[in-house]
Scaffold this motif. Structure first.
Motif, short mmCIF file in Angstrom:
data_model
loop_
_atom_site.label_atom_id
_atom_site.label_comp_id
_atom_site.label_asym_id
_atom_site.label_seq_id
_atom_site.Cartn_x
_atom_site.Cartn_y
_atom_site.Cartn_z
N TYR A 56 47.06 3.65 -18.26
CA TYR A 56 48.71 4.26 -18.29
C TYR A 56 48.68 5.48 -17.87
O TYR A 56 48.10 6.41 -18.33
CB TYR A 56 49.18 4.11 -19.80
CG TYR A 56 49.05 2.75 -20.53
CD1 TYR A 56 50.12 2.20 -20.29
CD2 TYR A 56 48.10 2.19 -21.25
CE1 TYR A 56 50.41 0.80 -20.94
CE2 TYR A 56 48.37 0.98 -21.71
CZ TYR A 56 49.40 0.40 -21.54
OH TYR A 56 49.66 -0.89 -22.17
N SER A 97 47.17 11.84 -12.78
CA SER A 97 48.37 10.61 -12.56
C SER A 97 49.20 10.73 -11.33
O SER A 97 49.98 9.81 -11.04
CB SER A 97 49.35 10.65 -13.71
OG SER A 97 48.52 10.34 -14.79
N HIS A 379 43.65 3.29 -24.65
CA HIS A 379 44.29 2.29 -25.17
C HIS A 379 43.44 0.66 -25.12
O HIS A 379 43.58 -0.06 -25.63
CB HIS A 379 45.59 1.72 -24.31
CG HIS A 379 46.74 2.81 -24.30
ND1 HIS A 379 47.65 2.53 -25.04
CD2 HIS A 379 46.66 3.91 -23.78
CE1 HIS A 379 48.73 3.44 -24.98
NE2 HIS A 379 48.03 4.46 -23.97
#
Length: 413
Positions: A56, A97, A379
């Motif tokens: 993510y 990112s 996650h």
């Protein structure tokens, strides 16, 4: 004589490492303040996510960032105090990112994910836990054709590059899988590879029982100290002292703080999350794990009831619970599936242990022989625990791991 090893942390990662080492002839003591699988591993969505080849990223487009600022979204919430405390790692997360860096990170991350099913399988068999596991995949549901089409394109890329298998469902296909879903759901991606688990904490506990059956020692106690004594290590608890040749740090969201007294300052931060279990209305049943992708929550048919898990909450690890995000997710979920009453007195709260480049640390500590690190799985600790166990055990035995471990080395920060 068997090499004496202490593993700190009895979540999915720590239990899996302990199981692998004990099976290979190490003499392992596994220590945690709680019973195995009762912290972060207890509260997740219960999916072994073979499809999750992309971590993510932090939102980079201005439209998404502006939509987050009012702090009303279901998929992500924040508290200013938590954001300030984690400002440096969050800024680094934003940096990693970028499209340039993220493009490099994805294949490194995917190399771990691709191991997950093969790593879980022998542990499930050894633990006699097959009854907890379903091998039917899960559904990522959509409300708008445009967003579904965009996700299908990403799925096709994942299939071509990493062997991810999926099927695209139209409205009729969704209704055949889940007859009770609301009409606003117009399609879905059925991820075919992943396995789902009806009691995530129960699976970790079963793995821990298998570890004990192999001859491992399980200790429930508060850890009070970790120190190097010559060529060996000492781990102290409130009642005992354990001497070991090796120590494995697998304390999830607490690992960063425990590393500081040893002189390591990892840029750790957490994404908190909540869950609640629900009964269902008469004559209704949820058949599959469902991710409401455009809103940002998940429904799962667990043994304890239908579990609703929230997206991410950016805050300090030990801040008090705030159930507004859960309440917002519940309000939306009730519009697509006939949930009945809550089954839990209060929401469960946990924290995902994160690092800014979205990859865990797996391997030796740079300056301390005999200290091994395995944390920061974000996650996917539940998915990646057994793969981490295999890879770290190979490294501790000085055997070549199945994949290149350089992207996960501790000294990259």
């Amino acid at each position: 004589m068997a090499r004496q090893t202490v593993v700190l942390g009895a979540g999915m990662v720590g239990v899996s490492i302990a199981w692998q080492l004990q099976k290979r002839g190490f003499q392992v003591t596994l220590i945690d303040r709680r019973q195995p699988g009762r912290e972060t591993s207890f509260g997740n969505a219960g999916i072994i996510q073979r499809e999750a080849v992309r971590p993510y990223p932090f939102p980079r487009d201005m439209k998404t960032i502006l939509s987050v600022l009012p702090n009303r979204r279901v998929d992500i919430r924040y508290r200013p105090t938590g954001m300030i405390k984690a400002a440096s790692p969050l800024l680094s997360y934003w940096h990693h990112s970028s499209s340039r860096l993220y493009k490099k990170i994805v294949p490194e991350y995917a190399s771990l994910i691709q191991l997950c099913l093969d790593a879980h399988a022998p542990m499930i068999e050894a633990a006699g836990a097959d009854a907890l596991v379903r091998r039917e995949g899960w559904l990522e549901i959509y409300r708008t054709p445009e967003k579904l089409a965009k996700r299908v394109k990403e799925a096709e890329e994942a299939r071509d590059l990493y062997g991810v298998q999926f099927a695209v469902l139209d409205r009729q296909g969704v209704a055949e899988k889940e007859p009770q879903l609301g009409e606003q759901i117009i399609g879905a991606i059925h991820w075919l590879d992943p396995w789902t688990v009806a009691d995530p904490g129960g699976l970790v506990a079963a793995y821990a029982e298998s570890f004990v059956a192999l001859g491992g020692q399980l200790v429930q106690a508060d850890i009070t100290g970790v120190s190097q004594q010559g060529a060996q290590w000492q781990v102290t608890t409130a009642t005992d002292t354990f001497t070991a040749d090796d120590v494995v740090m697998a304390l999830g969201p607490w690992a960063g703080e425990w590393m500081k007294p040893l002189g390591y300052h990892f840029p750790t931060f957490v994404k908190r999350g909540y869950h609640m279990h629900y009964a269902t209305q008469p004559d209704t049943r949820l058949h599959y794990w469902l991710m409401d992708a455009e809103v940002g929550y998940l429904l799962a048919p667990m043994n304890a009831g239908v579990r609703l898990t929230t997206g991410a909450e950016l805050d300090r690890l030990e801040s008090p619970a705030d159930e507004e995000q859960l309440g917002a997710a519940e309000s939306v979920a009730r519009t697509i599936f006939p949930l009945a009453d809550r089954k839990d007195e209060r929401a469960w709260k946990g924290a995902r242990p994160c690092l800014p480049d979205m990859k865990p640390v797996i391997g030796p500590a740079p300056r301390h022989p005999g200290l091994w690190l395995a944390f920061g799985h974000g996650h996917q600790g539940f998915t990646l625990g057994p793969a981490t166990g295999q890879l770290l055990a190979d490294m501790m035995e000085n055997k070549p791991p199945a994949i290149d471990m350089a992207p996960f080395r501790a000294d990259r920060f």
